[in-house]
Design a protein around this motif. Structure first.
Motif, short mmCIF file in Angstrom:
data_model
loop_
_atom_site.label_atom_id
_atom_site.label_comp_id
_atom_site.label_asym_id
_atom_site.label_seq_id
_atom_site.Cartn_x
_atom_site.Cartn_y
_atom_site.Cartn_z
N ARG A 205 0.85 -1.19 0.00
CA ARG A 205 0.00 0.00 0.00
C ARG A 205 0.88 1.24 0.00
O ARG A 205 2.05 1.19 0.37
N SER A 206 0.29 2.34 -0.38
CA SER A 206 0.98 3.62 -0.31
C SER A 206 1.29 3.93 1.15
O SER A 206 0.41 3.80 2.01
N ALA A 207 2.52 4.32 1.42
CA ALA A 207 2.89 4.68 2.79
C ALA A 207 2.30 6.03 3.20
O ALA A 207 2.22 6.34 4.38
N ARG A 208 1.86 6.81 2.23
CA ARG A 208 1.31 8.14 2.52
C ARG A 208 -0.22 8.14 2.59
O ARG A 208 -0.81 8.77 3.45
N ASN A 209 -0.86 7.44 1.65
CA ASN A 209 -2.32 7.51 1.55
C ASN A 209 -3.02 6.18 1.82
O ASN A 209 -4.24 6.11 1.77
N ASN A 210 -2.27 5.13 2.06
CA ASN A 210 -2.78 3.79 2.36
C ASN A 210 -3.51 3.15 1.17
O ASN A 210 -4.22 2.18 1.33
N CYS A 211 -3.35 3.67 -0.03
CA CYS A 211 -4.02 3.11 -1.21
C CYS A 211 -3.39 1.77 -1.57
O CYS A 211 -2.17 1.62 -1.60
N TYR A 212 -4.25 0.80 -1.89
CA TYR A 212 -3.79 -0.52 -2.31
C TYR A 212 -3.02 -0.41 -3.61
O TYR A 212 -3.46 0.25 -4.56
N GLN A 213 -1.85 -1.07 -3.68
CA GLN A 213 -1.02 -1.05 -4.88
C GLN A 213 -0.99 -2.41 -5.56
O GLN A 213 -1.23 -2.50 -6.76
N ALA A 214 -0.67 -3.47 -4.81
CA ALA A 214 -0.54 -4.80 -5.38
C ALA A 214 -0.48 -5.81 -4.24
O ALA A 214 -0.40 -5.44 -3.07
N ARG A 215 -0.49 -7.07 -4.64
CA ARG A 215 -0.36 -8.18 -3.69
C ARG A 215 0.98 -8.86 -3.96
O ARG A 215 1.43 -8.90 -5.12
N ILE A 216 1.59 -9.41 -2.94
CA ILE A 216 2.82 -10.19 -3.11
C ILE A 216 2.54 -11.60 -2.60
O ILE A 216 2.09 -11.79 -1.47
N ASP A 217 2.83 -12.56 -3.46
CA ASP A 217 2.66 -13.97 -3.14
C ASP A 217 4.00 -14.69 -3.21
O ASP A 217 4.96 -14.17 -3.79
N ARG A 218 4.03 -15.89 -2.68
CA ARG A 218 5.22 -16.73 -2.85
C ARG A 218 5.35 -17.05 -4.33
O ARG A 218 4.38 -17.31 -5.00
#
Length: 154
Positions: free
Chosen positions: A140-153
């Motif tokens: 997520r954005s560290a400033r606005n908390n907006c979702y960016q992406a998911r990280i999987d194995r």
């Protein structure tokens, strides 16, 4: 090894065709201004002057106390989904990002949430994914908390 997981193409194509967002509203159509509009499907920045969508997105299947909903941008025209573990453009632009680990029940695994420098995202994600109780992470954005992406194995 990690995989950066963008929004599913079938979800994005439905939204591009006018399907309702997480709040039941149609996506808003706008023209990208500047370079700060990251598409959550191709994980690149939407070109200035290009048509884009703004909508409410909840990256969880169901409703529960941890199911955050927030605004995201998408390319209005069909774009190719980001695939693989290579760090996409949208995760290299900011100085840092908020990463949080989740379990198989989509609950935050406490102690995994951290603001991480952009250059350290992959390493931190790999370390968190070594914990057996962590199923995936959100970026997520560290400033606005907006979702960016998911990280999987990966």
């Amino acid at each position: 090894m990690i995989t950066i997981t963008a929004l599913p193409t079938e979800t994005v194509r439905a939204l591009q065709a006018g399907a309702a967002d997480a709040y039941g509203a149609p996506p808003e159509r706008h023209v990208a201004q500047g370079s700060g509009n990251p598409c959550r499907h191709c994980l690149t920045f939407i070109a200035e002057g290009a048509e884009m969508l703004i909508l409410a997105y909840r990256p969880f299947a169901g409703l529960h106390p941890y199911a955050e909903t927030g605004p995201i941008f998408l390319c209005a025209a069909p774009c190719a989904r980001h695939e693989g573990g290579a760090m996409p453009e949208v995760l290299c632009d900011s100085p840092d990002y908020l990463l949080k680990g989740y379990d198989t029940q989509d609950r935050i695994v406490y102690g995994t949430g951290r603001v991480v420098a952009a250059a350290e995202v992959a390493g931190y994600a790999q370390a968190v994914l070594e914990r057996p109780e962590v199923a995936y992470l959100h970026v997520r954005s560290a400033r606005n908390n907006c979702y960016q992406a998911r990280i999987d194995r990966g």
